[in-house]
Design a protein around this motif. Structure first.
Motif, PDB file in Angstrom:
ATOM      1  N   UNK A   1      59.834  21.538  51.793  1.00 60.59           N
ATOM      2  CA  UNK A   1      58.764  21.363  52.632  1.00 60.59           C
ATOM      3  C   UNK A   1      57.116  22.006  52.431  1.00 60.59           C
ATOM      4  N   UNK A   2      56.210  20.577  52.206  1.00 66.69           N
ATOM      5  CA  UNK A   2      54.510  20.551  52.357  1.00 66.69           C
ATOM      6  C   UNK A   2      54.430  22.389  53.102  1.00 66.69           C
ATOM      7  N   UNK A   3      54.244  21.832  54.846  1.00 67.08           N
ATOM      8  CA  UNK A   3      53.828  22.691  55.343  1.00 67.08           C
ATOM      9  C   UNK A   3      54.437  22.972  56.760  1.00 67.08           C
ATOM     10  N   UNK A   4      54.859  24.667  57.218  1.00 67.17           N
ATOM     11  CA  UNK A   4      55.498  24.845  57.657  1.00 67.17           C
ATOM     12  C   UNK A   4      55.163  26.130  58.608  1.00 67.17           C
ATOM     13  N   UNK A   5      55.402  26.069  59.823  1.00 68.09           N
ATOM     14  CA  UNK A   5      55.674  27.526  60.902  1.00 68.09           C
ATOM     15  C   UNK A   5      56.228  27.861  61.821  1.00 68.09           C
ATOM     16  N   UNK A   6      56.140  29.120  62.174  1.00 66.85           N
ATOM     17  CA  UNK A   6      56.452  29.394  63.544  1.00 66.85           C
ATOM     18  C   UNK A   6      57.817  30.456  63.073  1.00 66.85           C
ATOM     19  N   UNK A   7      57.776  31.505  64.173  1.00 61.24           N
ATOM     20  CA  UNK A   7      59.324  31.996  64.519  1.00 61.24           C
ATOM     21  C   UNK A   7      60.156  31.373  64.480  1.00 61.24           C
ATOM     22  N   UNK A   8      60.275  30.470  64.247  1.00 62.62           N
ATOM     23  CA  UNK A   8      62.065  29.774  64.257  1.00 62.62           C
ATOM     24  C   UNK A   8      63.189  30.447  63.405  1.00 62.62           C
ATOM     25  N   UNK A   9      62.512  30.707  61.663  1.00 55.32           N
ATOM     26  CA  UNK A   9      63.724  30.943  60.937  1.00 55.32           C
ATOM     27  C   UNK A   9      63.701  32.743  61.383  1.00 55.32           C
ATOM     28  N   UNK A  10      62.437  33.408  61.504  1.00 55.80           N
ATOM     29  CA  UNK A  10      63.400  34.557  62.130  1.00 55.80           C
ATOM     30  C   UNK A  10      64.014  34.638  62.541  1.00 55.80           C
ATOM     31  N   UNK A  11      63.266  33.861  64.484  1.00 65.78           N
ATOM     32  CA  UNK A  11      65.164  34.340  64.998  1.00 65.78           C
ATOM     33  C   UNK A  11      67.154  34.014  65.040  1.00 65.78           C
ATOM     34  N   UNK A  12      66.155  32.813  63.772  1.00 63.11           N
ATOM     35  CA  UNK A  12      67.566  32.518  63.643  1.00 63.11           C
ATOM     36  C   UNK A  12      68.803  32.934  62.294  1.00 63.11           C
ATOM     37  N   UNK A  13      67.367  34.182  62.199  1.00 63.26           N
ATOM     38  CA  UNK A  13      67.877  35.751  61.610  1.00 63.26           C
ATOM     39  C   UNK A  13      68.909  36.313  62.871  1.00 63.26           C
ATOM     40  N   UNK A  14      68.296  37.045  64.281  1.00 64.23           N
ATOM     41  CA  UNK A  14      68.478  37.686  64.618  1.00 64.23           C
ATOM     42  C   UNK A  14      70.006  36.704  65.058  1.00 64.23           C
ATOM     43  N   UNK A  15      69.395  35.148  65.499  1.00 63.95           N
ATOM     44  CA  UNK A  15      71.470  34.288  66.266  1.00 63.95           C
ATOM     45  C   UNK A  15      72.302  35.127  64.647  1.00 63.95           C
ATOM     46  N   UNK A  16      71.758  34.463  63.652  1.00 64.78           N
ATOM     47  CA  UNK A  16      72.842  34.559  63.028  1.00 64.78           C
ATOM     48  C   UNK A  16      73.738  35.907  62.532  1.00 64.78           C
ATOM     49  N   UNK A  17      72.232  37.646  62.818  1.00 67.55           N
ATOM     50  CA  UNK A  17      73.364  38.676  63.134  1.00 67.55           C
ATOM     51  C   UNK A  17      74.305  39.561  63.971  1.00 67.55           C
ATOM     52  N   UNK A  18      73.397  38.112  65.013  1.00 70.41           N
ATOM     53  CA  UNK A  18      74.660  38.391  66.550  1.00 70.41           C
ATOM     54  C   UNK A  18      76.004  37.702  66.267  1.00 70.41           C
ATOM     55  N   UNK A  19      75.979  36.487  65.053  1.00 66.65           N
ATOM     56  CA  UNK A  19      77.020  35.712  65.351  1.00 66.65           C
ATOM     57  C   UNK A  19      78.485  36.911  64.335  1.00 66.65           C
ATOM     58  N   UNK A  20      77.664  37.201  63.295  1.00 63.62           N
ATOM     59  CA  UNK A  20      78.092  38.149  62.664  1.00 63.62           C
ATOM     60  C   UNK A  20      78.669  39.057  63.544  1.00 63.62           C
ATOM     61  N   UNK A  21      77.642  39.572  64.176  1.00 64.75           N
ATOM     62  CA  UNK A  21      78.232  40.955  64.966  1.00 64.75           C
ATOM     63  C   UNK A  21      79.766  40.024  66.251  1.00 64.75           C
ATOM     64  N   UNK A  22      79.421  39.386  66.966  1.00 70.14           N
ATOM     65  CA  UNK A  22      80.737  38.481  67.418  1.00 70.14           C
ATOM     66  C   UNK A  22      81.661  38.301  66.791  1.00 70.14           C
ATOM     67  N   UNK A  23      81.949  37.963  66.124  1.00 71.27           N
ATOM     68  CA  UNK A  23      82.441  37.789  64.336  1.00 71.27           C
ATOM     69  C   UNK A  23      83.957  38.715  64.120  1.00 71.27           C
ATOM     70  N   UNK A  24      82.947  40.036  64.080  1.00 75.47           N
ATOM     71  CA  UNK A  24      83.084  41.192  63.153  1.00 75.47           C
ATOM     72  C   UNK A  24      84.095  42.138  64.750  1.00 75.47           C
ATOM     73  N   UNK A  25      83.787  41.862  65.428  1.00 76.40           N
ATOM     74  CA  UNK A  25      83.617  42.926  66.438  1.00 76.40           C
ATOM     75  C   UNK A  25      85.326  42.261  66.545  1.00 76.40           C
TER      76      UNK A  25
END
Length: 280
Positions: free
Chosen positions: A167-191
């Motif tokens: 990817x030559x040029x990219x911006x945005x908070x989406x990758x960081x937001x997906x990190x929060x979503x991923x952690x929440x998915x792990x939480x839901x599955x683990x709990x």
């Protein structure tokens, strides 16, 4: 005469404890009275609403700067996706990432700054709206320091993956937001249980929809989204959540490190951009 003992608010649970306690009797955090835990910075970041406001404010501030330093009038065309979109040159100066900035220009610090840049008013609105929805949940279940660690590290990893994918040029908070979503998915599955399963199903459906949307519409960095999601799941496992163990001094130090590095990088990006504009 009995010795008078000073009391403080625990920096983690905000309950009254003795300054001499080696461990908070309420939440179990170690050395609640240490200088590190009770400096101005530490007390500030322990207020979840304040941290959420800081992150949103940093994103809005960088977006406004990217518009103000434009050499041309911001675009007001009929395409709502491009409404009030900064010029790519301004975004490049302020720290957009991708193969060109990272590999060719050797601006590795853009892996951090790109999470605070956006390409239009709709881009920043939807990202900050999503962040405002999910960040309080992650803070509730992981703690404010682990939330910021996940947010920062997932953004960096997501952009690194997208750079490696070409990817030559990219911006945005989406990758960081997906990190929060991923952690929440792990939480839901683990709990597990009804609560964990409902969290997992809800965010799982949201994640599938997000990737379908990314494949349908051009210009969306699915590599960054996927990298951020994987990083969030891994960090959720490595850092743990509150029901497994409370936040530690190590979590606070890592979060403080990410905060200082991010502030320095954004400050450097703004200062060098303004300097360049004054000379050009």
């Amino acid at each position: 005469m009995a010795e008078k003992r000073s009391s403080i608010l625990c920096p983690n649970c905000r309950r009254l404890v003795s300054i001499d306690e080696t461990r908070c009797p309420w939440c179990g955090i170690s050395n609640p009275g240490s200088v590190w835990r009770n400096n101005i910075f530490s007390r500030a970041v322990n207020h979840p609403d304040q941290v959420v406001r800081w992150i949103i404010g940093a994103n809005i501030g960088m977006y406004l700067i990217s518009l103000l330093i434009n050499p041309m009038i911001p675009r007001f065309g009929f395409n709502p996706i491009l409404f009030l979109s900064p010029e790519n040159k301004s975004l490049l100066l302020l720290g957009a990432t991708g193969t060109i900035p990272t590999f060719h220009l050797e601006r590795w610090w853009t892996l951090v700054s790109a999470s605070y840049l956006h390409g239009s008013i709709l881009h920043i609105f939807f990202n900050m709206f999503a962040f405002k929805q999910i960040a309080p949940f992650v803070i509730q279940e992981f703690g404010v320091h682990r939330m910021f660690i996940i947010y920062s590290a997932a953004g960096i990893f997501g952009f690194l993956i997208s750079c490696l994918a070409g990817i030559t040029f990219t911006i945005g908070a989406s990758a960081a937001l997906c990190g929060l979503i991923g952690a929440s998915l792990y939480y839901g599955k683990s709990r597990g249980g009804l609560y964990g399963q409902s969290i997992y199903r809800q965010l799982g459906g949201w994640t599938i929809g997000m990737f379908i949307f990314g494949f349908i519409f051009p210009g969306i960095n699915n590599w960054g989204h996927g990298g951020g999601l994987i990083a969030g799941i891994a960090l959720g496992f490595l850092l743990g959540y509150r029901e497994q163990r409370p936040e530690s001094l190590t979590h606070q130090r890592i979060a403080a490190g990410f905060t200082m590095v991010t502030a320095l990088i954004l400050g450097y990006a703004v200062a060098t951009t303004l300097y360049y504009r004054l000379l050009s």
